[in-house]
Every structure is written in structure tokens, then in C-alpha cells.
Design a protein around this motif. Structure first.
Motif, PDB file in Angstrom:
ATOM      1  N   GLN A 117       0.848  -1.191   0.000  1.00  0.00           N
ATOM      2  CA  GLN A 117       0.000   0.000   0.000  1.00  0.00           C
ATOM      3  C   GLN A 117       0.882   1.239   0.000  1.00  0.00           C
ATOM      4  OE1 GLN A 117      -3.668   0.734   0.240  1.00  0.00           O
ATOM      5  NE2 GLN A 117      -2.597   2.598  -0.385  1.00  0.00           N
ATOM      6  N   THR A 118       0.682   2.137  -0.959  1.00  0.00           N
ATOM      7  CA  THR A 118       1.432   3.391  -0.964  1.00  0.00           C
ATOM      8  C   THR A 118       0.803   4.382   0.016  1.00  0.00           C
ATOM      9  OG1 THR A 118       0.152   4.600  -2.633  1.00  0.00           O
ATOM     10  CG2 THR A 118       1.828   3.043  -3.436  1.00  0.00           C
ATOM     11  N   PRO A 119       1.566   5.367   0.479  1.00  0.00           N
ATOM     12  CA  PRO A 119       0.957   6.463   1.237  1.00  0.00           C
ATOM     13  C   PRO A 119      -0.028   7.243   0.370  1.00  0.00           C
ATOM     14  CG  PRO A 119       3.364   6.485   1.415  1.00  0.00           C
ATOM     15  CD  PRO A 119       3.020   5.517   0.333  1.00  0.00           C
ATOM     16  N   GLU A 120      -0.787   8.098   1.014  1.00  0.00           N
ATOM     17  CA  GLU A 120      -1.783   8.891   0.306  1.00  0.00           C
ATOM     18  C   GLU A 120      -1.171  10.203  -0.181  1.00  0.00           C
ATOM     19  OE1 GLU A 120      -6.276   9.166   1.269  1.00  0.00           O
ATOM     20  OE2 GLU A 120      -5.322  10.790   2.412  1.00  0.00           O
ATOM     21  N   ALA A 121      -1.453  10.538  -1.428  1.00  0.00           N
ATOM     22  CA  ALA A 121      -1.062  11.825  -1.995  1.00  0.00           C
ATOM     23  C   ALA A 121      -2.290  12.715  -2.096  1.00  0.00           C
ATOM     24  CB  ALA A 121      -0.435  11.641  -3.371  1.00  0.00           C
ATOM     25  N   ILE A 122      -2.072  14.013  -1.937  1.00  0.00           N
ATOM     26  CA  ILE A 122      -3.132  14.994  -2.085  1.00  0.00           C
ATOM     27  C   ILE A 122      -2.789  15.887  -3.268  1.00  0.00           C
ATOM     28  CG2 ILE A 122      -4.425  16.868  -0.980  1.00  0.00           C
ATOM     29  CD1 ILE A 122      -4.744  14.201   0.452  1.00  0.00           C
ATOM     30  N   LEU A 123      -3.726  16.039  -4.197  1.00  0.00           N
ATOM     31  CA  LEU A 123      -3.592  16.963  -5.313  1.00  0.00           C
ATOM     32  C   LEU A 123      -4.646  18.048  -5.144  1.00  0.00           C
ATOM     33  CD1 LEU A 123      -3.177  14.539  -8.371  1.00  0.00           C
ATOM     34  CD2 LEU A 123      -1.388  15.583  -6.964  1.00  0.00           C
ATOM     35  N   ALA A 124      -4.222  19.307  -5.238  1.00  0.00           N
ATOM     36  CA  ALA A 124      -5.135  20.440  -5.075  1.00  0.00           C
ATOM     37  C   ALA A 124      -5.029  21.356  -6.269  1.00  0.00           C
ATOM     38  CB  ALA A 124      -4.812  21.204  -3.790  1.00  0.00           C
ATOM     39  N   TYR A 125      -6.131  22.016  -6.588  1.00  0.00           N
ATOM     40  CA  TYR A 125      -6.177  22.950  -7.714  1.00  0.00           C
ATOM     41  C   TYR A 125      -6.721  24.292  -7.235  1.00  0.00           C
ATOM     42  CZ  TYR A 125      -7.522  25.408 -11.907  1.00  0.00           C
ATOM     43  OH  TYR A 125      -7.647  26.383 -12.863  1.00  0.00           O
ATOM     44  N   SER A 126      -6.205  25.375  -7.809  1.00  0.00           N
ATOM     45  CA  SER A 126      -6.725  26.709  -7.527  1.00  0.00           C
ATOM     46  C   SER A 126      -6.698  27.548  -8.786  1.00  0.00           C
ATOM     47  CB  SER A 126      -5.881  27.390  -6.443  1.00  0.00           C
ATOM     48  OG  SER A 126      -6.197  28.775  -6.334  1.00  0.00           O
ATOM     49  N   GLY A 127      -7.760  28.296  -9.028  1.00  0.00           N
ATOM     50  CA  GLY A 127      -7.776  29.323 -10.061  1.00  0.00           C
ATOM     51  C   GLY A 127      -7.592  30.696  -9.471  1.00  0.00           C
ATOM     52  N   ALA A 128      -7.305  30.754  -8.154  1.00  0.00           N
ATOM     53  CA  ALA A 128      -7.167  32.027  -7.440  1.00  0.00           C
ATOM     54  C   ALA A 128      -5.824  32.120  -6.745  1.00  0.00           C
ATOM     55  CB  ALA A 128      -8.304  32.177  -6.431  1.00  0.00           C
ATOM     56  N   GLY A 129      -4.770  31.657  -7.391  1.00  0.00           N
ATOM     57  CA  GLY A 129      -3.421  31.833  -6.889  1.00  0.00           C
ATOM     58  C   GLY A 129      -3.068  30.930  -5.726  1.00  0.00           C
ATOM     59  N   PHE A 130      -1.944  31.264  -5.089  1.00  0.00           N
ATOM     60  CA  PHE A 130      -1.419  30.427  -4.020  1.00  0.00           C
ATOM     61  C   PHE A 130      -2.281  30.467  -2.767  1.00  0.00           C
ATOM     62  CE2 PHE A 130       2.573  31.310  -6.438  1.00  0.00           C
ATOM     63  CZ  PHE A 130       2.800  30.005  -6.834  1.00  0.00           C
ATOM     64  N   ASN A 131      -2.936  31.593  -2.504  1.00  0.00           N
ATOM     65  CA  ASN A 131      -3.827  31.614  -1.344  1.00  0.00           C
ATOM     66  C   ASN A 131      -4.966  30.619  -1.513  1.00  0.00           C
ATOM     67  OD1 ASN A 131      -3.076  33.439   0.830  1.00  0.00           O
ATOM     68  ND2 ASN A 131      -3.187  35.080  -0.679  1.00  0.00           N
ATOM     69  N   GLY A 132      -5.542  30.568  -2.709  1.00  0.00           N
ATOM     70  CA  GLY A 132      -6.605  29.599  -2.946  1.00  0.00           C
ATOM     71  C   GLY A 132      -6.128  28.174  -2.771  1.00  0.00           C
ATOM     72  N   LEU A 133      -4.903  27.913  -3.218  1.00  0.00           N
ATOM     73  CA  LEU A 133      -4.327  26.577  -3.082  1.00  0.00           C
ATOM     74  C   LEU A 133      -4.139  26.221  -1.607  1.00  0.00           C
ATOM     75  CD1 LEU A 133      -3.427  24.578  -5.291  1.00  0.00           C
ATOM     76  CD2 LEU A 133      -1.116  25.505  -5.067  1.00  0.00           C
ATOM     77  N   SER A 134      -3.561  27.152  -0.842  1.00  0.00           N
ATOM     78  CA  SER A 134      -3.323  26.912   0.584  1.00  0.00           C
ATOM     79  C   SER A 134      -4.627  26.738   1.339  1.00  0.00           C
ATOM     80  CB  SER A 134      -2.530  28.075   1.188  1.00  0.00           C
ATOM     81  OG  SER A 134      -1.279  28.211   0.562  1.00  0.00           O
ATOM     82  N   GLN A 135      -5.592  27.578   1.035  1.00  0.00           N
ATOM     83  CA  GLN A 135      -6.858  27.504   1.754  1.00  0.00           C
ATOM     84  C   GLN A 135      -7.571  26.184   1.513  1.00  0.00           C
ATOM     85  OE1 GLN A 135      -8.630  31.123   0.304  1.00  0.00           O
ATOM     86  NE2 GLN A 135      -7.160  32.385   1.420  1.00  0.00           N
ATOM     87  N   ALA A 136      -7.426  25.614   0.318  1.00  0.00           N
ATOM     88  CA  ALA A 136      -8.008  24.294   0.052  1.00  0.00           C
ATOM     89  C   ALA A 136      -7.345  23.232   0.924  1.00  0.00           C
ATOM     90  CB  ALA A 136      -7.863  23.946  -1.418  1.00  0.00           C
ATOM     91  N   LEU A 137      -6.005  23.263   1.013  1.00  0.00           N
ATOM     92  CA  LEU A 137      -5.296  22.291   1.844  1.00  0.00           C
ATOM     93  C   LEU A 137      -5.609  22.502   3.313  1.00  0.00           C
ATOM     94  CD1 LEU A 137      -1.854  22.303   0.002  1.00  0.00           C
ATOM     95  CD2 LEU A 137      -3.528  20.444   0.019  1.00  0.00           C
ATOM     96  N   HIS A 138      -5.626  23.763   3.772  1.00  0.00           N
ATOM     97  CA  HIS A 138      -5.943  24.036   5.177  1.00  0.00           C
ATOM     98  C   HIS A 138      -7.311  23.472   5.548  1.00  0.00           C
ATOM     99  CE1 HIS A 138      -3.156  27.864   5.191  1.00  0.00           C
ATOM    100  NE2 HIS A 138      -2.514  26.751   4.878  1.00  0.00           N
ATOM    101  N   ALA A 139      -8.295  23.732   4.681  1.00  0.00           N
ATOM    102  CA  ALA A 139      -9.654  23.263   4.971  1.00  0.00           C
ATOM    103  C   ALA A 139      -9.713  21.743   4.992  1.00  0.00           C
ATOM    104  CB  ALA A 139     -10.632  23.829   3.941  1.00  0.00           C
ATOM    105  N   LEU A 140      -9.027  21.089   4.057  1.00  0.00           N
ATOM    106  CA  LEU A 140      -9.008  19.626   4.037  1.00  0.00           C
ATOM    107  C   LEU A 140      -8.398  19.074   5.316  1.00  0.00           C
ATOM    108  CD1 LEU A 140      -9.350  16.930   2.391  1.00  0.00           C
ATOM    109  CD2 LEU A 140      -6.949  17.243   1.738  1.00  0.00           C
ATOM    110  N   TYR A 141      -7.269  19.616   5.737  1.00  0.00           N
ATOM    111  CA  TYR A 141      -6.587  19.095   6.913  1.00  0.00           C
ATOM    112  C   TYR A 141      -7.423  19.316   8.167  1.00  0.00           C
ATOM    113  CZ  TYR A 141      -2.425  18.636   3.984  1.00  0.00           C
ATOM    114  OH  TYR A 141      -1.543  18.281   3.005  1.00  0.00           O
TER     115      TYR A 141
END
Length: 773
Positions: free
Chosen positions: A294-318
Motif C-alpha cells: 500500500q502506498t501512502p496517500e497523496a493529495i492533489l489540489a487545484y486553484s484558479g485564485a493563486g497560491f492563497n486559494g491553493l493553501s486555503q483548500a489544503l488548510h480546509a481539508l486538513y
């Protein structure tokens, strides 16, 4: 929108209204990535988006007539085929062949998601039809090779992210060897991207580096046995015009704490392949017939609103789907840590006095750091001997813990569970428990520490640690542990494994680490664990699943911390990042910064102190007590609010001698916010810095108040002249598009000194005019 998995003949479309991932099975059974990015409408047939052109010099594949696997966007590329790019899977059979030809076999749709065996992973909130995510599993098989591979992808409602992992099963009657198995691979049709990584070293972790993609292989990796300060398991791709506020970007990260590789390959036709997973360099895994890897889990995130949008998606997921409850939402206690205050010179009497002084200032927990166990007076002894030093604690730790609890405070304790000192009872009893090649002399960590690594691949070592550490926690009533790791893995040889399994040591070590964490968390469900590894050497999502906050650096200098906290926020929510105010001069830099600056930086995260409260004068006590009041008031916002990076400390602007930095946190209803601004050097006759805010309600009016947390009383309503500077109410659109003019002379009450000077900070509280923070 809820996640939907739409199936047509040989086509899968996973979407939640924010992102879409379309996979199509080619006639020969090869899964082809048609599309990954912002959500698109569904169609019965996306085959017109496939790239099937074959060039004269590219090889065609015998299993796919007229098709070159090197030309298409593959969902999970395996080596040994006509795809001569770096691939995601490499498996050898008993005959030495690596020519795996996987083809589609079956699929399943799961409401929610299934935990990964032995590994941390994101989880579903709710079950069945009420789950906040859905999972697609696709089985691929090579019958002649005797291999089955299951690709798992989970998409989460309301978040532009997917979680991906892979299971590799030997279905032959002979052993096989997995040489590499990445958790995720993503082929993109162009190379017009910049690559962003978080790199550094001890005391300067998570520095942001950005560079355009070039032809060939590039990325970040670790073979240190942990994720490391040198390279965080995170890689982002951004369009060249993307910045914090706008532009297309995507990120890959790993829910894993061991060796990793995050790499990007650009081929000669400007196509991009992104891979993330276990680093294959020091890795191999023996698969007996019927066994699964079993491999570890990878997370892929997408944002159309720059790096803040990308970070906020990861923050909310975590926060929602990774950090264990209740720590995903509640404020952590404000601690005083003993390390910088007393180092190892401690005893029951002095620590009781320290706790009493801390309690008077409003601190909520005493954390006894390194020096309480064995005969630990120096860093080269006693690791592994997890029992109280009777010279310092004649009756053990319980009397101190009881005294601290009677004060109404929590009691915390430092451990370095994975390490062992040569000068220890444990080493004298079990020298065979040390990780290392018995033919070679052991290499310790420096002259001062002289410590080795316990062989965490061994179940008996994990059981010993779970029992002995658990007994200390249970008998003393420990509420919190600081889990340290001060040595990377070298000479990674286990005497408990046969020769053909030595390539498994690094991953088995990580699995042992997770077993220990899981066992302690299960035995003590209310225990708060803070991860630490010489600071930020193990700030990763795998550890975050068990330890809901991380000591992100040993560097407590506020100016350096601005950079470290800024970079760390690219991936991790600020409420999970532990920040302490330390005494001056700073231990790492020798710098003397104002208490206000030190506090204003540390407030953006889990707040605490690294000093002896008994040594403070009356003025310092008053200022720290007020700082603590503000931390308690702002703590829930830091844990649950939306974080925005406003200005980067890595990017100087014209007219200034050094980069200033700014960030803010906004409540979910956008009625409250706190803004921090920091300057390293004060310029001469410099331009007025205007600070544009973000994340506010454009139509809402906000009362803007500048606060000196080290001067003002947090409960004082007569603010003016008491460290508060009220500004007139302003609409959110003005604050976001015009901003705040950060002039030094006309808008700030600085007392007798009109200039804040080097190492200065400003803190603003925003409150909707009909609301209170």
C-alpha cells in the motif's frame, strides 16, 4: 456541490463542481488522463480530447497497436514499456523482467473512503450516503506478469482537492520486487508552469523557492528517513502570471513522514509529468505471492485564485478530514516550555515555581522539556531510559504533575522516543535494537549528542516504547507530549530483516513510527501531541494526522519566524503551527527584538513561551499577561479562520531596503479579522507602504483598530491612548482595493518615538460595525 462519479462506456468523470478529473480507457486497456483541472460539464464521450498522434521516432507498444505510450497522458505509467519517461511504477518478477503491461479490469465506487492499512490518511466525515466524499477505485491487471494494481481516488465535497493512493498485489505464485510505487502521477499537456518548493535547513525551514520549468527532471526529495527541514513533501505548479491572489496553480503533497520524492519531468514536446510518492532511491519491497503493498496517500489540489486559494483548500481539508478531533477546531493551551529557560538544569522545586509564575500570567500548561529522565545532564546520555531522574525528582514526576494540576494548569513532557544513547540502560540491555550495519562503526549525531536510532522496524521495539512511554503518561497524568526527533537515519540496516528485505527499512521504520503514535493516541485519546524534529524536520501531513500541532522550527527569532511561518502556511493551517515568544537575546541569532514584535508574530498560530516567567520584571509581566489575553481572544479565529498571505518576506519591493511581510486571518462569516504586518529594516524617506487586505465582505463596514498587544488591556473599551489606535470604519471593498496606508508619523500612536525602527510590527483588528470580536 456533492461529489459525483459519472461513468460512461470506458470513461470516468469525477467532479464536485470545483474540479474535474476525466479518465478514459483506451482500446488496449490503458487508462488515459483526459483532463484534470477546474470543473467542466459532463459529456458521454471526451475521446476528442485524447492526444494519440504518433511521431516517427517514438516506439509503439505491442499491447497497443499504433499507439505510443510515450505520447499520451497516462493515468498511472509503469516502466518497462514504450513510455521512456520517468514512470510511477517499477516491479520486477522472479525472472528479472520489469515489463509490466497493466490494462483495465474493473472499477468500484465507494461512498466515503476506506482507511489505508498501517498508514495515516484523510477520512470521511459521515458514512454511506451522508459522507462528505466519494471514492473511485480502478483495478488494473497484467495476468501474464501476475500483478494487480488498484488506483484509488477520493474527491471531497466543497474542496478542490483529491486524495490518491495505490495498492500493488502479487497474484502470481512467485515473489516479486516493487522497486518504485508512486502514490500519484499526473500528466499535463503543456509545460508553461513555474515550480514552487519549500526548502531550507535547520532553523531556516520552509523557505519559498520558485523557478520556471525546464526540459528534464526537477523537484525535491528526501532520503533522511523523515520529511526533513531541507525539503518539505510539497510541490506546486503555477502559471507564470500567478501570485498569491490570482492565477492557475496546483499542488501535490504526501500524507507521509518518511523518504519522499516530488518531481516534475518535462519532455522534448513540452509536456509535463508530476509524480509524488516514496523515494525509490533507497527503496525496494519484496512481495510474496498474495501480498499487497500500500502506498501512502497523496493529495492533489487545484486553484484558479493563486497560491492563497491553493493553501486555503489544503488548510480546509486538513482541518476537516485529517486532524483528529477535538484539536481540529479548538484552541490549544498556551504553554510555557522549559527548554530555553533552564535547559537541563531542572528539579521539582524550580519547575513548581516556574509553573506558579506562569499561572499568574495566564499561561495554561507547563511543558517539561529535555532533561527530566535517566541521568540526563548532557545530551549524550539516557535516551531510551524513560523514567524520572531521581536526583531531580526524588519521588518521580507525579508530585510535580499533581502540583501543576492543582494550579489549574496542564502538564506536558518532552520525549524523543525513536532515539537511544550509548550511555543508557536500554543500550546496555539491547545493543541489537540500534539501527545500523554491525560491520561498520555507528555514526552518531555530532559530538554533543552522540545518539543513535532505535530500529523501529521491529515490533518488540515499538511495543517497548508504547509500554514505557505510556506508563509515564498514565502514572503522572501527562496531558501533552512534545515528540522530538534529532537525528536522520543513516546506515539504515536492520538486524531483524533478511538481506532481501533491507530495501524495506526506511518504509518499515515509518510504519513503526505510525504504530507507536497510533497506540499512544488510542490509549490516551485526550492526549495532545506536538510533533518536533529539531524543529521542522517532520512537518508533514502524515504526522499531522496524529499530532495536531507541530513545532515548525527551533528558530524563535521573530524576523526569521516570519519567513518560516509564511512558507509553512503554503501547506499547513496556521492553527496547527506552534509558535513561542522567547527571551532576548535570541538563542539562535543573538538578536534583540521588542516583545511586541515577538508576540505579534507568534500570535498567528498555537501560542506559547520559551522563557522563565520568574525572571521577568513587573513591566514584562504586565505586557506578557496582556499578550496572553489577546492570544486567548484570537485563538479560536487562528484555529478556524481563513488565512491570507498579503505580502511575502522573500520579495523586496522597489524603494525599500528589505521585504516587509503581511498576512491576515478572516472568520468564516467574514465579520472579524486580524492583520499582522512586519518590517525587518526601516527605510529612509521610503515610499508609503499601502497594505491591501483580502477575504472581506465588500459590502460590509469594518471598524479598524490598531492594537499594541503588549501595552493595551484586551478588555479595555476606552481604547484610544491605551495602546489602541481606532480608525474610522471602512467598507470591505475599500480595504481590499485601496488598502491601509502604513505611514509612520500620522496614523500610529507610538508613544515618544515616532518611528517603530527595525524589527517592528503592527497588528490590526477588524470588526463588523454591528459585531464584536
Amino acid at each position: 456541490m456533492e461529489t459525483r462519479i459519472i461513468t460512461h462506456d470506458g470513461q470516468f468523470h469525477v467532479t464536485n463542481g470545483l474540479v474535474s478529473h476525466v479518465i478514459r480507457i483506451l482500446p488496449g486497456g490503458e487508462p488515459n488522463t483526459i483532463y484534470f483541472g477546474p470543473a467542466i460539464h459532463d459529456r458521454d464521450d471526451f475521446s476528442d480530447l485524447q492526444e494519440l498522434a504518433v511521431r516517427d521516432t517514438l516506439q509503439t507498444d505491442a499491447g497497443h497497436p499504433g499507439l505510443s505510450l510515450e505520447q499520451i497522458r497516462r493515468e498511472y505509467p509503469q516502466g518497462g514499456s514504450s513510455d521512456l519517461r520517468p514512470c510511477a511504477l517499477d516491479v520486477g518478477d522472479a525472472a528479472g523482467s520489469h515489463a509490466v503491461k497493466l490494462a483495465y479490469d474493473a472499477y468500484r465506487i465507494v461512498s466515503g473512503k476506506v482507511p489505508l492499512d498501517g498508514l495515516p490518511s484523510t477520512f470521511a466525515n459521515g458514512t454511506g450516503d451522508d459522507a462528505d466524499c466519494a471514492t473511485l477505485e480502478i483495478d488494473l491487471a497484467d495476468a501474464s506478469f501476475g500483478l494487480r494494481v488498484t488506483l484509488s481516488e477520493t474527491m471531497f465535497d466543497g474542496l478542490p482537492v483529491v486524495a490518491r493512493s495505490v495498492r500493488v498485489t502479487n497474484v502470481s505464485h512467485l515473489p516479486q520486487t516493487v522497486e518504485s510505487a508512486y502514490s500519484a502521477s499526473l500528466d499535463l499537456p503543456d509545460a508553461d508552469w513555474d515550480m514552487l518548493t519549500l526548502t531550507g535547513a535547520w532553523a531556516r525551514e520552509a523557505h519559498v523557492e520558485r523557478t520556471p520549468l525546464r526540459t528534464g527532471l526537477q523537484g525535491v526529495s528526501s532520503i533522511r528517513g523523515h520529511s526533513s527541514q531541507h525539503a518539505n513533501p510539497y510541490l506546486a505548479l503555477a502559471r507564470p502570471n500567478a501570485d498569491e491572489m490570482q492565477g492557475e496553480a496546483m499542488a501535490a503533497t504526501l500524507v507521509y513522514s518518511g523518504n519522499f520524492d516530488a518531481s516534475v519531468f518535462v519532455d522534448s514536446y513540452a509536456r509535463t509529468r508530476l509524480r509524488i510518492g516514496i523515494n525509490p532511491e533507497p527503496f525496494s519491497w519484496r512481495l510474496a505471492p498474495g501480498e499487497t503493498f500500500q502506498t501512502p496517500e497523496a493529495i492533489l489540489a487545484y486553484s484558479g485564485a493563486g497560491f492563497n486559494g491553493l493553501s486555503q483548500a489544503l488548510h480546509a481539508l486538513y482541518r476537516r478530514n485529517l486532524i483528529r478531533r477535538p484539536w481540529n477546531a479548538c484552541r490549544s493551551p498556551i504553554v510555557v516550555n522549559t527548554w530555553e529557560a533552564v535547559h537541563m538544569a531542572m528539579d521539582e522545586t524550580s519547575l513548581t515555581a516556574m509553573a506558579r509564575s506562569a499561572k499568574e500570567l495566564g499561561m495554561e500548561m507547563l511543558v517539561v522539556d529535555d532533561g527530566w529522565f535517566g541521568h540526563r545532564d548532557r545530551a549524550d546520555s539516557s535516551l531510551g531510559d524513560w523514567f524520572a531522574d531521581r536526583r531531580k525528582f526524588p519521588n518521580g514526576l507525579k508530585p510535580l504533575a499533581d502540583a501543576v494540576h492543582r494550579m489549574g494548569m496542564g502538564f506536558g513532557l518532552w520525549f524523543e522516543p525513536e532515539m537511544i544513547s550509548e550511555d543508557s540502560d536500554l543500550y546496555r540491555t539491547h545493543p541489537d535494537w540500534v539501527l545500523g550495519d554491525p560491520r561498520l562503526p555507528l555514526h552518531a549525531l555530532g559530538v554533543q549528542r552522540c545518539q543513535y536510532v532505535l530500529d523501529m522496524t521491529r515490533p518488540d521495539v515499538v511495543a517497548y516504547l508504547r509500554r514505557t512511554i505510556g506508563d509515564v503518561i498514565g502514572k503522572a497524568g501527562v496531558d501533552y507530549i512534545k515528540w522530538d526527533m534529532n537525528r536522520s537515519l543513516s546506515e539504515a540496516y536492520s538486524r531483524a530483516l533478511p538481506p532481501d528485505r533491507q530495501g524495506e527499512v526506511f518504509h518499515r521504520y515509518a510504519l513503526g513510527y505510525y504504530r507507536l503514535l497510533h497506540g499512544l493516541a488510542a490509549r490516551f485519546p485526550d492526549l495532545l501531541i506536538e510533533s518536533c524534529a529539531s524543529g521542522g524536520a517532520r512537518v508533514d501531513a502524515g504526522t499531522l494526522a496524529y499530532a495536531p500541532q507541530a513545532w515548525i522550527s527551533d528558530d524563535t527569532d521573530a524576523l526569521e519566524r516570519v519567513k518560516i511561518q509564511y512558507g509553512t502556511s503554503m501547506m499547513y493551517p496556521v492553527g496547527a503551527c506552534s509558535n513561542h515568544v522567547s527571551a532576548v537575546p535570541n538563542e539562535e541569532t543573538g538578536r534583540r527584538l521588542p516583545l511586541k514584535m515577538r508576540g505579534d508574530v507568534a500570535l498567528f498560530g498555537t501560542f506559547g513561551y520559551e522563557l522563565d516567567p520568574a525572571l521577568l520584571d513587573d513591566g514584562e509581566c504586565a505586557r506578557i499577561s496582556r499578550q496572553i489575553d489577546w492570544s486567548k481572544r484570537l485563538g479560536p479565529l487562528m484555529r478556524s479562520g481563513t488565512f491570507w498571505r498579503l505580502r511575502s518576506p522573500f520579495a523586496p519591493r522597489p524603494g525599500f531596503d528589505a521585504a516587509d511581510a503581511a498576512w491576515m486571518v478572516v472568520s468564516a462569516d467574514r465579520r472579524n479579522a486580524v492583520v499582522g504586518w512586519y518590517r525587518a529594516l526601516t527605510g529612509v524617506n521610503a515610499p508609503v507602504p499601502w497594505l491591501r487586505l483580502a477575504g472581506l465582505d465588500a459590502d460590509m463596514r469594518y471598524a479598524v483598530t490598531e492594537v499594541d498587544t503588549a501595552v493595551a488591556d484586551a478588555g479595555d473599551t476606552a481604547m484610544a491612548g491605551r495602546g489602541f489606535t481606532p480608525w474610522r470604519p471602512r467598507y470591505g471593498d475599500e480595504l481590499m482595493h485601496a488598502g491601509l496606508p502604513l505611514t509612520d508619523r500620522t496614523t500610529v500612536t507610538w508613544g515618544r518615538d515616532p518611528f517603530p525602527g527595525d524589527g517592528s510590527s503592527r497588528l490590526f483588528i477588524l470588526t463588523a460595525v454591528d459585531a464584536s470580536l
